[in-house]
Design a protein around this motif. Structure first.
Motif, short mmCIF file in Angstrom:
data_model
loop_
_atom_site.label_atom_id
_atom_site.label_comp_id
_atom_site.label_asym_id
_atom_site.label_seq_id
_atom_site.Cartn_x
_atom_site.Cartn_y
_atom_site.Cartn_z
N SER A 29 0.83 -1.21 0.00
CA SER A 29 0.00 0.00 0.00
C SER A 29 0.87 1.26 0.00
O SER A 29 1.90 1.32 0.65
N PRO A 30 0.46 2.26 -0.76
CA PRO A 30 1.30 3.43 -0.93
C PRO A 30 1.31 4.37 0.28
O PRO A 30 0.35 4.40 1.07
N ILE A 31 2.38 5.10 0.39
CA ILE A 31 2.45 6.25 1.32
C ILE A 31 2.04 7.45 0.49
O ILE A 31 2.64 7.75 -0.55
N PRO A 259 5.25 2.17 -2.08
CA PRO A 259 5.60 3.24 -3.02
C PRO A 259 5.09 4.60 -2.53
O PRO A 259 4.02 4.68 -1.94
N HIS A 260 5.89 5.60 -2.76
CA HIS A 260 5.42 6.96 -2.45
C HIS A 260 4.57 7.44 -3.62
O HIS A 260 4.92 7.25 -4.78
N VAL A 261 3.47 8.07 -3.27
CA VAL A 261 2.60 8.66 -4.30
C VAL A 261 2.38 10.12 -3.93
O VAL A 261 1.95 10.42 -2.81
N TYR A 262 2.69 10.99 -4.85
CA TYR A 262 2.50 12.42 -4.61
C TYR A 262 1.28 12.87 -5.40
O TYR A 262 1.22 12.72 -6.62
N ILE A 263 0.32 13.39 -4.65
CA ILE A 263 -0.95 13.78 -5.28
C ILE A 263 -0.92 15.28 -5.57
O ILE A 263 -0.66 16.07 -4.66
N SER A 264 -1.19 15.63 -6.79
CA SER A 264 -1.11 17.04 -7.14
C SER A 264 -2.30 17.82 -6.59
O SER A 264 -3.41 17.27 -6.44
N ARG A 265 -2.05 19.06 -6.30
CA ARG A 265 -3.04 19.92 -5.67
C ARG A 265 -4.25 20.12 -6.58
O ARG A 265 -4.12 20.50 -7.73
N ALA A 366 0.48 10.77 4.41
CA ALA A 366 -0.45 9.80 5.01
C ALA A 366 0.12 8.41 4.91
O ALA A 366 0.34 7.90 3.80
N GLN A 367 0.36 7.81 6.07
CA GLN A 367 0.89 6.45 6.11
C GLN A 367 -0.29 5.46 6.05
O GLN A 367 -1.31 5.69 6.71
N PRO A 368 -0.12 4.41 5.28
CA PRO A 368 -1.20 3.41 5.26
C PRO A 368 -1.37 2.78 6.63
O PRO A 368 -0.39 2.56 7.34
N SER A 369 -2.61 2.52 6.95
CA SER A 369 -2.88 2.07 8.31
C SER A 369 -4.21 1.33 8.35
O SER A 369 -4.98 1.35 7.39
N SER A 390 1.07 14.95 9.63
CA SER A 390 1.17 13.50 9.54
C SER A 390 -0.21 12.88 9.68
O SER A 390 -0.90 13.12 10.67
N LEU A 391 -0.57 12.14 8.69
CA LEU A 391 -1.90 11.55 8.67
C LEU A 391 -1.78 10.04 8.54
O LEU A 391 -0.70 9.51 8.24
N SER A 392 -2.87 9.38 8.73
CA SER A 392 -2.90 7.97 8.38
C SER A 392 -4.08 7.76 7.43
O SER A 392 -5.08 8.49 7.49
#
Lengths: 472, 356
Positions: A29-31, A259-265, A366-369, A390-392
Motif C-alpha cells: 500500500s502506498p504512502i 511506493p510513495h505517491v505524490y498527489i497534485s493539488r 499519510a501512512q497506510p494504516s 502527519s496523517l494515516s
C-alpha cells in the motif's frame, strides 16, 4: 459477484485467498503525499453516501432536468445497486451559473465547492481518510491479450501479465478543483503489476522477491469526457519500473515495499515524485508512432462509387440476402472489417492546454494504516493543532462479499453532482467557454486503464523498451 | 464502402430563397438571416445567417453512419464556428482555437475527435470531413489529411431532430454561428441497405456467373416477387435489425483495442483479396481460420469461453433472418447455389469451432 466492469477482479470465495489478497494490498500500500495547499483528501464512500442525496437527470427534457430521488442520508443500498449512469449523488446539491450570452440568460449546472468544503470542515461529514484496494488477475483484465499482441513487450512485463496480479489503489476525493476543471467527486489512483501470483501466505514470507511488482502505473487525468470520465492516462512517463519507484520501508518483511505517491493539488493526479511541472492535460505519448501493422494510409474522402457491375443483380432486393445465413459473413465484413483505420500521432484525443500541476513534498504525508485520520479540515483534526501534517490513511480491501461495500463499489452513477469545465483564458471569450454538465466522477476501472495505457504505450509510444527505463 | 448522399449542396443553384440539393432526395436548404448566395459558395455575414435542411422524410432520418464534407473559408476564428449540425445528432464545428471538432450525440453528451494541434486556417479555403462509421471509429480530415481519430465512439446514431443546420447551431441563439464562406457541402449516410449492397458487391465481385448461377438468380427473382408485402416488410425490418446487431457485435470486438480493429481490417482485406482477386477460396478460409485460431485462447480458459461466446453469437446473428417453409426452403437452396463459397465458409467456421 464483481461488478460487470471489473473483469478479473472478483473477490475470492476462499477465505485463505481473500486474506492473501488483503495481505498483498497492505504489504504494497502506498504512502500518500498531499500538497500543502490541498483542500480535499481521499475519503470513505460510506460517509459520502450517508451525507449524499440521490438525483437523476432526465436528458429527454430540453434543457436537461434533474429530479431528486432521495434526500441526504436516506439512500438505500438497493438504490445504489440499481442506479444508472443518469444518477448522481451530491453532498452539497448543484448550483447554476447564469450568464448573458448575446443578450440572453443562459443557465448551466455548476458544482458547489464551498458547500462541499464546509461539510467536511464543520463536521457534517465525519469522513475517514481511505484508499480502496482491489486485486485482479492480470491476464483476465480486458485488453491483456491486446497488450501482449501489440508489439515488443518487455519479457518481465509480459510474463507478469500472464502470471501476475494487478494491485489497484483508488482514492475518492470529495472535490476536484483546478483552473480548467471542477467537479464534485474525483477519483484517482495507482496500479502495481506483481511479477507472479502467490498461492499462500507462506510463499510471501519465504519468497517475496518472486512476487515483487515489476511495474507501477501512476495515473493522471485529462478532461476528456468519455466514460468513465475523465480519462485516466499514464502517458509515456506514467509507467515506472519498480526499481525506479521511491519507496518506504516495511518492517515485517525488511524491504521497501510502500511506493510513495505524490498527489497534485486540486487535480489529484498521481506522481511518483514531488515537484511542480507543466503537466500536460492530454496524454504525452511519444509521437514516434509506427505505421507498421497499424496504418497503411491511402484513404481520402470523396464521392463513393456505388455501382454494381456484373449485370442483372439489381433485380434482387437487397434484403433478400438476409435470408441466407452465411451472407452475414460479408455483412460483418462490410460493417466492420473494411473501414479504413487511421490514427493521429497519439492515438488518443488531445488538444487541451497544459496546466501547472503541483505536488508539494512539504505538505501532508499519510501512512497506510488499519484506520484513517479524519478529514484534515475537520474539527477533529484541527484540534490536534496547526502543523499536524502527519496523517494515516486506511487501506480498505474491496471485499465484494460485504454488501454495503459491494453496493458502493458497484454503483453505476456519478459521484458528485456536476462538472464544470472552464477553458483557459487563451481560448478567449472566457465567459462563453464555461460549460457544465451533470456528469460527476465515475469510479475508475483502474485495472482496465492499466491495460489500455500499456497497450497504447506498446502500440504507439515506443519501440523496444525505452519508455519504461527512461529517466524523465 | 458505399455511401448514400442525402444532400449535396453545391451552392451553384438557388431558387426562391433556397439552395438546391443535387441529390434525388431534394433536401434543399432554406437560406435564413443575413446570408449572401454567390456562385459556388454562401457568405455568412450576420449572426442569424444559416442554412436549414428540414428533415421532412426518411432520407434525413436513416443515419447509421455519417459523412459530412464541406468547403469552408472562415474569417479569423474568434469563437466556435458551426459548420454543420444535425439537431441532437451530430456536429462539425471549428472550435475557438481553430481545432476542427466532429461529434455525435450519444443521448447524454457529444462525443467525437478533434484535430489536436492541427488548425483550420482563417481566410483560406479548406476541405473538411467528419466521418463516423456508426460502429466505433470516427475520423476528421483537413484537406485530405487525417487530423483526428477516435476508436471508442458509441455504437449507432441518434437521428437529427427536425433540422440539419449549416453555419449555425440548430434553432438556437447566436452563440454558435459561422463567419466567412461555406462552399460545397455534402452530407452522406450509410445505413443497413448500403452495407448489404457492399456485401452483395463483394459477393459477386465482378465475376462472370456460371449458367447455373444465372438460372438460380432468375428463379430467386421470381420467388421474391411472390412474397406478400407483409413478408417483404418483415424481411426488410429483419435485415435492419441484423445489421444493428452486427454493428454492436463488431463494436464489442473492437473494444479490445486498436490493434484488434486493425487485425479485423487486415482479415477483411485478406478475405476480399482471396475472394475477389485469386478466386482462391482456400486462401480466404486459411486467413479466417488463422485469425480465429490466433484469438481463440487456450482450452478451458476464460479467453476460450469468451471466444466461443463471440463465435456463437456471430452464428446466431447470421441466422437471425433465416426462414423455412415455402418458398423459403427453395430460396435457401438457390442462395447456396448462387454463393457456394459462402456456404463453404460457414461450414469451415462451424468445423473450426468444433475442432477447438
Amino acid at each position: 459477484m464483481a461488478p460487470r466492469t471489473d473483469s478479473g477482479c472478483r473477490t475470492p470465495t476462499n477465505m485463505a485467498q481473500k486474506d492473501l489478497h488483503r495481505r498483498l494490498l497492505h504489504l504494497f500500500s502506498p504512502i500518500v503525499h498531499f500538497d500543502s495547499g490541498e483542500l480535499f483528501f481521499p475519503v470513505d464512500l460510506a460517509s459520502t453516501v450517508a451525507a449524499s442525496s440521490l438525483w437523476e437527470v432526465d436528458f429527454t427534457k430540453q434543457p436537461a432536468r434533474t429530479n431528486r430521488r432521495k434526500v441526504a442520508g436516506q439512500i438505500l443500498r438497493s438504490e445504489l445497486t440499481s442506479a444508472t449512469r443518469y444518477h448522481y449523488t451530491t453532498v452539497a446539491g448543484t448550483g447554476s451559473i447564469t450568464k448573458r450570452v448575446d443578450g440572453k440568460a443562459v443557465n448551466q449546472p455548476a458544482p458547489l465547492m464551498k458547500q462541499v468544503l464546509q461539510a467536511y470542515t464543520d463536521g457534517t461529514i465525519a469522513a475517514e481518510l481511505t484508499m480502496y484496494g482491489t486485486v485482479c488477475k492480470a491476464r483476465d483484465v480486458p485488453g491483456a491479450t491486446a497488450v501482449l499482441g501489440a508489439g515488443p513487450v518487455n519479457k518481465e512485463v509480459a510474463y507478469a501479465i500472464q502470471e501476475g496480479l494487478l494491485l489497484n489503489y483508488a482514492f475518492y476525493f470529495p472535490y476536484r478543483n483546478s483552473p480548467e476543471f471542477e467537479s464534485e467527486g474525483d477519483w484517482s489512483g495507482v496500479t502495481l503489476l506483481l511479477a507472479n501470483t502467490p498461492t499462500d501466505q507462506a510463499q510471501i514470507s519465504k519468497e517475496l522477491n518472486r512476487f515483487l511488482p515489476v511495474l507501477s502505473c501512476y495515473y493522471r487525468k485529462t478532461v476528456e469526457g468519455a466514460p468513465p470520465s475523465p480519462y485516466f492516462v499514464a502517458g509515456s512517463d506514467g509507467f515506472r519500473r519498480w526499481k525506479d519507484v521511491p519507496r518506504g520501508h516495511e518492517a515485517s518483511v525488511g524491504l521497501d515495499t510502500h511506493p510513495h505517491v505524490y498527489i497534485s493539488r486540486g487535480r489529484h493526479n498521481c506522481r511518483y515524485r514531488p515537484g511542480t511541472a507543466n503537466f500536460p492535460l492530454s496524454p504525452s505519448w511519444s509521437t514516434r508512432f509506427s505505421p507498421d501493422g497499424i496504418e497503411d494510409g491511402g484513404y481520402a474522402p470523396g464521392p463513393s462509387v456505388n455501382t454494381l457491375e456484373g449485370g442483372g443483380i439489381e433485380e434482387f432486393p437487397w434484403w433478400g440476402y438476409a435470408l441466407f445465413p452465411p451472407f452475414a459473413l460479408l455483412v460483418a465484413c462490410a460493417t466492420g472489417c473494411e473501414y479504413p483505420v487511421q490514427f493521429d500521432s497519439s492515438g488518443v484525443p488531445s488538444g487541451y492546454q497544459d496546466g501547472e500541476d503541483r505536488a508539494d513534498a512539504s505538505g501532508y504525508e499519510a501512512q497506510p494504516s488499519a484506520g484513517g485520520s479524519s478529514h484534515p479540515t475537520s474539527p477533529a483534526n484541527q484540534a490536534t493543532g496547526p502543523g499536524a501534517k502527519s496523517l494515516s490513511i486506511r487501506m480498505r480491501y474491496v471485499d465484494l462479499e460485504d454488501a454495503d461495500l459491494a453496493a458502493q463499489w458497484g454503483y453505476g452513477g456519478a459521484w458528485g453532482g456536476a462538472t464544470k469545465v472552464q477553458a483557459p483564458p487563451a481560448w478567449e471569450e472566457l465567459e462563453t467557454e464555461v460549460w457544465g454538465a451533470y456528469q460527476g466522477a465515475r469510479r475508475p476501472i483502474l485495472s482496465a486503464w492499466f491495460m489500455w495505457n500499456l497497450f497504447l504505450d506498446r502500440a504507439f509510444g515506443c519501440k523496444g523498451d525505452p519508455q519504461l527505463t527512461r529517466k524523465p | 464502402m458505399s455511401w448514400t448522399a442525402v444532400s449535396d449542396l453545391r451552392m451553384t443553384a438557388y431558387q426562391g430563397g433556397r439552395v438546391i440539393d443535387a441529390t434525388s432526395f431534394a433536401n434543399h436548404g432554406d437560406l435564413l438571416g443575413k446570408i449572401s448566395p454567390q456562385q459556388g459558395y454562401l457568405g455568412f455575414q450576420g449572426d442569424d445567417a444559416q442554412v436549414e435542411l428540414v428533415a421532412r422524410d426518411e432520407s434525413l432520418a436513416r443515419f447509421a453512419a455519417l459523412r459530412v464534407q464541406a468547403l469552408v473559408r472562415p474569417q479569423p476564428i474568434t469563437r466556435r464556428f458551426n459548420i454543420a449540425e444535425g439537431w441532437m445528432s451530430f456536429a462539425l464545428v471549428i472550435e475557438s482555437d481553430g481545432r476542427l471538432h466532429g461529434t455525435v450525440f450519444d443521448g447524454h453528451k457529444w462525443v467525437g475527435p478533434d484535430s489536436g494541434a492541427a488548425r483550420v486556417p482563417p481566410n483560406q479555403w479548406s476541405r473538411v470531413t467528419f466521418e463516423f462509421d456508426g460502429v466505433s471509429i470516427a475520423t476528421l480530415t483537413l484537406d485530405g489529411a487525417t487530423v483526428g481519430t477516435r476508436l471508442d465512439m458509441p455504437v449507432g446514431m441518434h437521428q437529427p431532430r427536425q433540422v440539419i443546420t449549416i453555419g449555425h447551431w440548430p434553432r438556437g441563439d447566436h452563440r454558435y454561428t459561422f463567419k466567412g464562406e461555406i462552399g460545397h457541402v455534402r452530407i452522406e449516410r450509410r445505413d443497413h441497405q448500403d452495407v448489404f449492397m457492399d456485401a452483395v458487391e463483394t459477393a459477386f465481385c465482378k465475376r462472370r456467373l456460371s449458367s447455373a448461377q444465372v438460372d438460380a438468380r432468375r428463379e430467386m427473382a421470381y420467388l421474391f416477387g411472390t412474397l406478400s408485402a407483409l413478408e417483404r416488410q418483415a424481411l426488410r425490418d429483419c435485415a435492419k435489425a441484423q445489421y444493428e446487431e452486427m454493428a454492436r457485435f463488431i463494436h464489442e470486438l473492437r473494444g479490445l483495442g486498436g490493434r484488434e480493429t486493425v487485425r479485423l481490417r487486415q482479415l477483411g482485406n485478406a478475405l476480399r483479396a482471396a475472394w475477389c482477386c485469386s478466386l482462391d477460396i482456400g486462401a480466404a478460409r486459411d486467413a479466417l481460420t488463422a485469425y480465429l485460431r490466433s484469438v481463440a485462447g487456450q482450452p478451458d480458459t476464460p479467453e476460450r469461453e469468451r471466444f466461443l461466446d463471440f463465435v456463437h453469437r456471430f452464428i446466431a446473428i447470421s441466422h437471425r433472418c433465416e426462414r423455412h417453409g415455402s418458398p423459403y426452403d427453395r430460396m435457401n437452396a438457390l442462395n447456396a447455389a448462387l454463393f457456394p463459397e459462402l456456404a463453404d465458409f460457414e461450414m469451415a467456421l462451424i468445423q473450426l469451432v468444433e475442432d477447438l
